[in-house]
Design a protein around this motif. Sequence first.
Motif, PDB file in Angstrom:
ATOM      1  N   GLU A 447      17.950  10.232  -0.798  1.00  0.00           N
ATOM      2  CA  GLU A 447      19.589  10.540  -1.114  1.00  0.00           C
ATOM      3  C   GLU A 447      19.623  11.358  -2.521  1.00  0.00           C
ATOM      4  N   PRO A 467      19.680   4.584 -10.905  1.00  0.00           N
ATOM      5  CA  PRO A 467      19.556   4.408  -9.291  1.00  0.00           C
ATOM      6  C   PRO A 467      18.249   5.178  -8.806  1.00  0.00           C
ATOM      7  N   GLU A 471      19.463   5.549  -3.252  1.00  0.00           N
ATOM      8  CA  GLU A 471      20.693   5.220  -3.422  1.00  0.00           C
ATOM      9  C   GLU A 471      21.511   6.509  -3.206  1.00  0.00           C
ATOM     10  N   THR A 473      24.486   9.053  -3.385  1.00  0.00           N
ATOM     11  CA  THR A 473      25.416   9.538  -4.516  1.00  0.00           C
ATOM     12  C   THR A 473      26.726   9.317  -3.944  1.00  0.00           C
ATOM     13  N   LYS A 477      28.103   8.239   0.292  1.00  0.00           N
ATOM     14  CA  LYS A 477      28.373   6.886   0.621  1.00  0.00           C
ATOM     15  C   LYS A 477      29.344   6.697   1.499  1.00  0.00           C
TER      16      LYS A 477
END
Length: 478
Positions: A447, A467, A471, A473, A477
Motif C-alpha cells: 500500500e 508504518p 499499511e 495511506t 483507508k
Amino acid sequence: MKRFKRCIFIPLLMVLLSCESVVDELNTDPNNPAQASATLLLTGLQLGNISIHEGHTARVAGLWSGYFTGIDRQYRDIYFYNASGGLFNVSWQNIYYGVLQQTKLLEEQARLTNNRVIAGIAKVVKAHAAGAATSGWGDVPFAQAADIAQFPNPVFDKQEDIYKSLQKLLDDAIADLETNQGTTPGVADIHFGGNTTKWIDVAHTLKARFYLDVRDYANAYKEAQLGIKNAEGSLLAPHGTSSGINENFYFTGRSITDIDSQGAYITTILDPASAAYRGDAKTDERARLNFYLTYTEANGVKSSFKHNYTSTATKKGVFAQDAPFPLITFQENQLILAEAGYRVNGLEEGLLQLNKYRAYLNEGGYIGTTYREGNFKYEPYVAADFTAGGIANKKREAAGDALLREILEERYITFFGQILGFNDLRRTRKEAVVVPVPANNGSVLPERFVYAQDEVNSNTNAPNPVPGVFEPTPVNKK
C-alpha cells in the motif's frame, strides 16, 4: 531532510542517470546554492524531478503492480515486499533537496526579478514532486519542508491537507503563468522551452490527477477538460544517446539482470495466446505487447519476457536509449476524462471519452511506429458492446461496471513503467471493479513506500512506529 542540505543534485544530468547517485564534482557551491542563476536552478530541479518519476520509485512501483518481476538480489526481495527505509533514501533526497529546496531558492530569485513565468513553472514541478511524495508515502513534510534553518525537524503534514495545498499551489502556478510576465527561460526549460500555454495545460492535468487520487471525480473531470489537449502537449522527460549521460533511465539499467517481466500480470492481458487476453473483435494488442516487451516463442507459447530496450535506427522499444519518458501526458488526461466522466455523468460520457482515446491509439498513439505493421486495432465501442454477452463484457456484469473495467484496464496498460499504475491499484482496491493484479507473495498487496531511513533517523517528528508496506495511506483507508 536536515541531513540532505549538503547534497547537490544539479546541474549534471549524469548525476541523475547513474542510478540516481549523488556526487560532489559540481560547479555550484553547496554552502551558497542561491548563487546559481535562475535558469540553472530551473534546469536542475526539472532534472531532479525526472529522477523521482523515472528512477528507483518507478521500478519499485512496477514490481508491486504486476508490470515487473524481481529475479534476484535486492529486486527479488523488493518483489516479495521485503523493503527497508534505506532503499528510499536517495528518492527522498531527490524530492526534498533536488526539487523542493531548489524550488524555494528559485522562487526567491524569481520574486526579486518579478519573473512570474519561471516562478509558475517551478511551482508546477514542485507540485509534481510533492504529489509523488504524498501519494507514495502518505503523511510527509510539506508546509515546513525546505526550510531547515527555521524547521530542522519538519512536521509530517496530513496527506489530505497536502493534496489541498497542492491544488492551491497549482492554482498559484496557473495564475503566474497566465501573466506571461518575465523573461522566458528558453532552453533552460528542458520540457517546453518556456511555452506557458503548455505549462498551464499540464498544471490542469496535474490538478485532475490529484483530485482523482482523493476520489473527487467531479473536480477531476472539470480540471481534465482544461488539461493537455494533444500528444504534443505532454510533459515528457527528454533523453538522448550519450551513454551514461542522458539515456532513458530504464535503458541505463538494462544491464540489471535481476528484473524483467516474466510471469508479470501485464503479459497475461497483452498476450493473445493467454486465457486472460483482453483483446476482442475491436481490439488487437499485439503491437503494444511487442513495443513493451521482448520474448521467445515456441509452438505459440511465449516466455522469457524482458523489457524492450531495442534502440536501432529503425526500431525503438518503449525503453529505448533515447526514448522520452512520460511524466504528465495527453494519455493520462484523456483517461481521466473517461474514468471521471463515467463516474460523474454515466456510461454515455465515459464511452465517448474512452472512444476518443481509442481513436488516438487506432492512429498509432504512443506505440513505436515499427511495431504497428497491422498488429494493432482499437475500433470504437458502442453501448451494446458492454451489455451482458457483449464483446467487451466477458464477465456478464452490469454495463457500467464493464465499461469502468475497460477504462481501468486501459489506464493500467497505458501507465506501464510509471508510478501511476501503483496509485490506481491502491485507489480502487476496495471497489467492486478492479484490475485483478495478484499478490507476489501471500495474499496481501502493498500500500505504500517505506519512509527513508535517513529521515527516520534524523527527524524527531518522523512517525513512530514507522508504518510498513501493507499499511494503507490515509486517503486509501476509506
